[in-house]
Design a protein around this motif. Sequence first.
Motif, PDB file in Angstrom:
ATOM      1  N   TYR A 308      38.370   8.302 -25.338  1.00  9.06           N
ATOM      2  CA  TYR A 308      37.737   6.724 -24.394  1.00  9.06           C
ATOM      3  C   TYR A 308      37.048   6.232 -22.829  1.00  9.06           C
ATOM      4  N   THR A 309      35.938   5.644 -23.476  1.00 14.45           N
ATOM      5  CA  THR A 309      35.298   5.865 -21.652  1.00 14.45           C
ATOM      6  C   THR A 309      35.984   5.197 -20.799  1.00 14.45           C
ATOM      7  N   GLY A 310      35.245   4.766 -18.748  1.00 15.26           N
ATOM      8  CA  GLY A 310      36.432   4.415 -18.464  1.00 15.26           C
ATOM      9  C   GLY A 310      36.516   5.516 -17.187  1.00 15.26           C
ATOM     10  N   ASN A 311      36.758   4.581 -16.701  1.00 16.80           N
ATOM     11  CA  ASN A 311      37.546   5.285 -14.970  1.00 16.80           C
ATOM     12  C   ASN A 311      39.270   6.086 -15.364  1.00 16.80           C
ATOM     13  N   TYR A 312      39.111   7.595 -15.493  1.00 18.47           N
ATOM     14  CA  TYR A 312      40.844   7.440 -16.215  1.00 18.47           C
ATOM     15  C   TYR A 312      41.444   8.796 -15.589  1.00 18.47           C
ATOM     16  N   ILE A 313      42.526   9.149 -15.609  1.00 18.86           N
ATOM     17  CA  ILE A 313      42.579  10.802 -15.136  1.00 18.86           C
ATOM     18  C   ILE A 313      42.569  10.954 -17.260  1.00 18.86           C
ATOM     19  N   PRO A 314      41.981  12.453 -17.199  1.00 18.83           N
ATOM     20  CA  PRO A 314      42.478  12.449 -19.132  1.00 18.83           C
ATOM     21  C   PRO A 314      43.572  13.833 -19.004  1.00 18.83           C
ATOM     22  N   PRO A 315      43.995  13.364 -19.731  1.00 18.35           N
ATOM     23  CA  PRO A 315      45.489  14.507 -20.277  1.00 18.35           C
ATOM     24  C   PRO A 315      45.199  15.782 -19.792  1.00 18.35           C
ATOM     25  N   SER A 316      46.177  17.005 -19.273  1.00 19.35           N
ATOM     26  CA  SER A 316      45.337  18.350 -19.710  1.00 19.35           C
ATOM     27  C   SER A 316      45.342  18.205 -20.763  1.00 19.35           C
ATOM     28  N   ILE A 317      46.321  17.930 -21.618  1.00 18.66           N
ATOM     29  CA  ILE A 317      46.313  17.875 -23.795  1.00 18.66           C
ATOM     30  C   ILE A 317      46.084  16.607 -23.676  1.00 18.66           C
ATOM     31  N   PRO A 318      45.550  16.343 -24.725  1.00 21.13           N
ATOM     32  CA  PRO A 318      45.083  15.149 -25.509  1.00 21.13           C
ATOM     33  C   PRO A 318      46.230  14.854 -26.391  1.00 21.13           C
ATOM     34  N   LEU A 319      46.694  13.433 -26.359  1.00 27.16           N
ATOM     35  CA  LEU A 319      48.111  12.703 -27.357  1.00 27.16           C
ATOM     36  C   LEU A 319      47.849  13.434 -28.872  1.00 27.16           C
ATOM     37  N   THR A 320      48.734  14.132 -29.414  1.00 28.73           N
ATOM     38  CA  THR A 320      49.052  14.498 -30.369  1.00 28.73           C
ATOM     39  C   THR A 320      49.874  13.653 -31.797  1.00 28.73           C
ATOM     40  N   PRO A 321      48.913  13.477 -32.791  1.00 26.59           N
ATOM     41  CA  PRO A 321      49.616  13.060 -33.696  1.00 26.59           C
ATOM     42  C   PRO A 321      50.274  13.027 -34.956  1.00 26.59           C
ATOM     43  N   ILE A 322      51.502  12.889 -35.453  1.00 26.10           N
ATOM     44  CA  ILE A 322      52.031  13.390 -36.149  1.00 26.10           C
ATOM     45  C   ILE A 322      51.451  12.876 -37.975  1.00 26.10           C
ATOM     46  N   LEU A 323      52.091  14.190 -38.814  1.00 23.87           N
ATOM     47  CA  LEU A 323      51.063  13.979 -39.694  1.00 23.87           C
ATOM     48  C   LEU A 323      52.504  14.494 -40.902  1.00 23.87           C
ATOM     49  N   PRO A 324      52.257  14.199 -41.664  1.00 25.67           N
ATOM     50  CA  PRO A 324      53.306  14.564 -42.838  1.00 25.67           C
ATOM     51  C   PRO A 324      53.902  16.119 -43.098  1.00 25.67           C
ATOM     52  N   ALA A 325      54.953  16.713 -43.516  1.00 29.24           N
ATOM     53  CA  ALA A 325      54.373  18.400 -44.011  1.00 29.24           C
ATOM     54  C   ALA A 325      53.247  18.607 -44.857  1.00 29.24           C
ATOM     55  N   ILE A 326      53.129  19.933 -44.974  1.00 34.04           N
ATOM     56  CA  ILE A 326      52.438  20.087 -45.898  1.00 34.04           C
ATOM     57  C   ILE A 326      51.898  20.600 -47.266  1.00 34.04           C
ATOM     58  N   ASP A 327      53.783  20.855 -47.641  1.00 34.34           N
ATOM     59  CA  ASP A 327      53.613  20.575 -48.551  1.00 34.34           C
ATOM     60  C   ASP A 327      54.850  18.976 -48.877  1.00 34.34           C
ATOM     61  N   ASP A 328      54.583  17.768 -48.599  1.00 38.80           N
ATOM     62  CA  ASP A 328      55.240  16.778 -48.300  1.00 38.80           C
ATOM     63  C   ASP A 328      54.317  15.799 -49.299  1.00 38.80           C
ATOM     64  N   ARG A 329      54.669  16.560 -51.326  1.00 36.02           N
ATOM     65  CA  ARG A 329      54.301  15.727 -52.021  1.00 36.02           C
ATOM     66  C   ARG A 329      54.612  14.245 -52.267  1.00 36.02           C
TER      67      ARG A 329
END
Length: 566
Positions: A308-329
């Motif tokens: 995001y643009t703007g004035n803020y303090i960025p996190p040391s590590i970006p927030l992470t998404p949740i993905l299905p398991a690799i074999d989640d058919r």
Amino acid sequence: MQPAKMGLLLFFFFLDGLFLFTAASYVHHYSFVLEEKNFTRLCTTKSMLVVNGQFPGPAIQVRRGDTAFVNVLNNGKYGVTIHWHGVKQPRNPWSDGPENITQCPIQPGKNFTYEVIFSTEEGTLWYHAHSDWTRATVHGPIVILPPVGKSYPFAEPYKEETIVLASWFNGDVKQLIDVALATGGETNTSDAFTLNGWPGALYNCSNENMTYKLEVQQGKTYLLRLVNAVMNEEHFLAIANHKLTVVAQDAAYIKPLTTSYILIAPGQTMDILVTANQKPSHYYMFARPFFDSSSPYDNSTTSAILRYTGNYIPPSIPLTPILPAIDDRLGAFNYTSRVRALATKDYPINVPKNITERLYITIAVNTIICPNSNCSGPSGNRLAASMNNVSFDIPDIDVLKAYYRQLSGVYTTDFPPRPPYFFNFSGDVGNNTLHPDQGTKVRVIEWGAEVEMIFQGSNILLAENHPMHLHGFSFYNVGNDFGNYNFTSSPKTYNLVDPPEVNTVGVPKTGWVAVRFKADNPGVWFMHCHLERHASWGMDAVIIVKNGPTKETSMKEPPPNMPKCS
């Protein structure tokens, strides 16, 4: 790259004494130079063939119905061709691109100008090399805007971005596949995946400086044009704390599908709306494989950052998404089963209902017996792949030239419409681990035929999902399920109201997919799995659609400067 709009193609009509003027389409000109350039990723510097010095290559931008002439100069070390993936090329197989199917390769130091004819496509497609494994580095997006005076069937986004998902190999890609084919063994897996050319911070010897960053303004909506140029793995993709609204797939609009993740197979493209409606910060975009097979694969995760643009303090590590398991058919199926064509008055569909040509095609990974069991595949044999138990042999002379000039001895017209015999394809295959026939077999179809193809996955040997791609057409994905196709009950489950229109469809390893299209594009058209390993092993076939009754329904004449076969 030097694109230029050379002007409007103008058509004039006399109708009831009135003179009508219609602007049909723009003509664009692009120049592609293929040459080696050094790139450094994962602490490895390598020389690789790219378009105009870029990885991924530059975008082509047109409007629906336009034509683009792309002059390709090959300054590389070996012959190459370019395919315009998903562009139907009406009546023009001469510029479709697959090596030794519709043309011989452009040799080093030579050039060839492709005439890329757009028709009903609207959205995002892509181009890529169609020679050996060169597409790993020679590829780029195609953006197809609505015609002049028309808008999207959704609110105009604030900004558009193309995102190309690809594979990175530390080694020389051509050498990797040449060795694998010579020994008959498995191919090497990639060392990383990339988003817009960068692997992201999750790999060893990589960091945020090696990460693609997408800058967004809070409250704005962005259209992401996503291309999966990966060589051998389907992918889940998500952005932390952000919903994705998919509005098109394979350059055809779909009913808006809002989801927390998407599944995209090699060869597929998607148009995705993302609204920057979260607290200003940094958010990871992750892409990692969906893979439910025992075959070797790259199980790593590539990342980009939504910043995001703007004035803020960025996190040391970006927030992470949740993905299905690799074999989640089930997670994969839950996404793909929700895709529906937009199917409105302005964007109608026309699903064939009176089927005159039906093909039931089993797809499998097999082996070819090696003398003295001296190959590197299972039991000392050579890995192969097949369709209806035929492993395709690429000829030395392109099939299109042989068809057009009626040359004998290049191909045969006996590609079978069904497998040689039936067994429990998706279950316990018993001793039915067939060694396939080999040959350059094609299927000849009458112009105007209404075609249904049922792709049946099989549990033979290294079973896995298969993204099947047909050149020259889009088709309607009218049905799919796990298990074996049942000729009585399965058609009753078809969606003939709003099936998605696509050019690449994922076939479950132990399931089936049914597609339909009208064979109204005369020419020679390649059909193959878009997992590059399988295509290299022979999971390919050729469809020849005969000329129709008029000049306008027949193939165009060949251009005078087709690359010569060596």
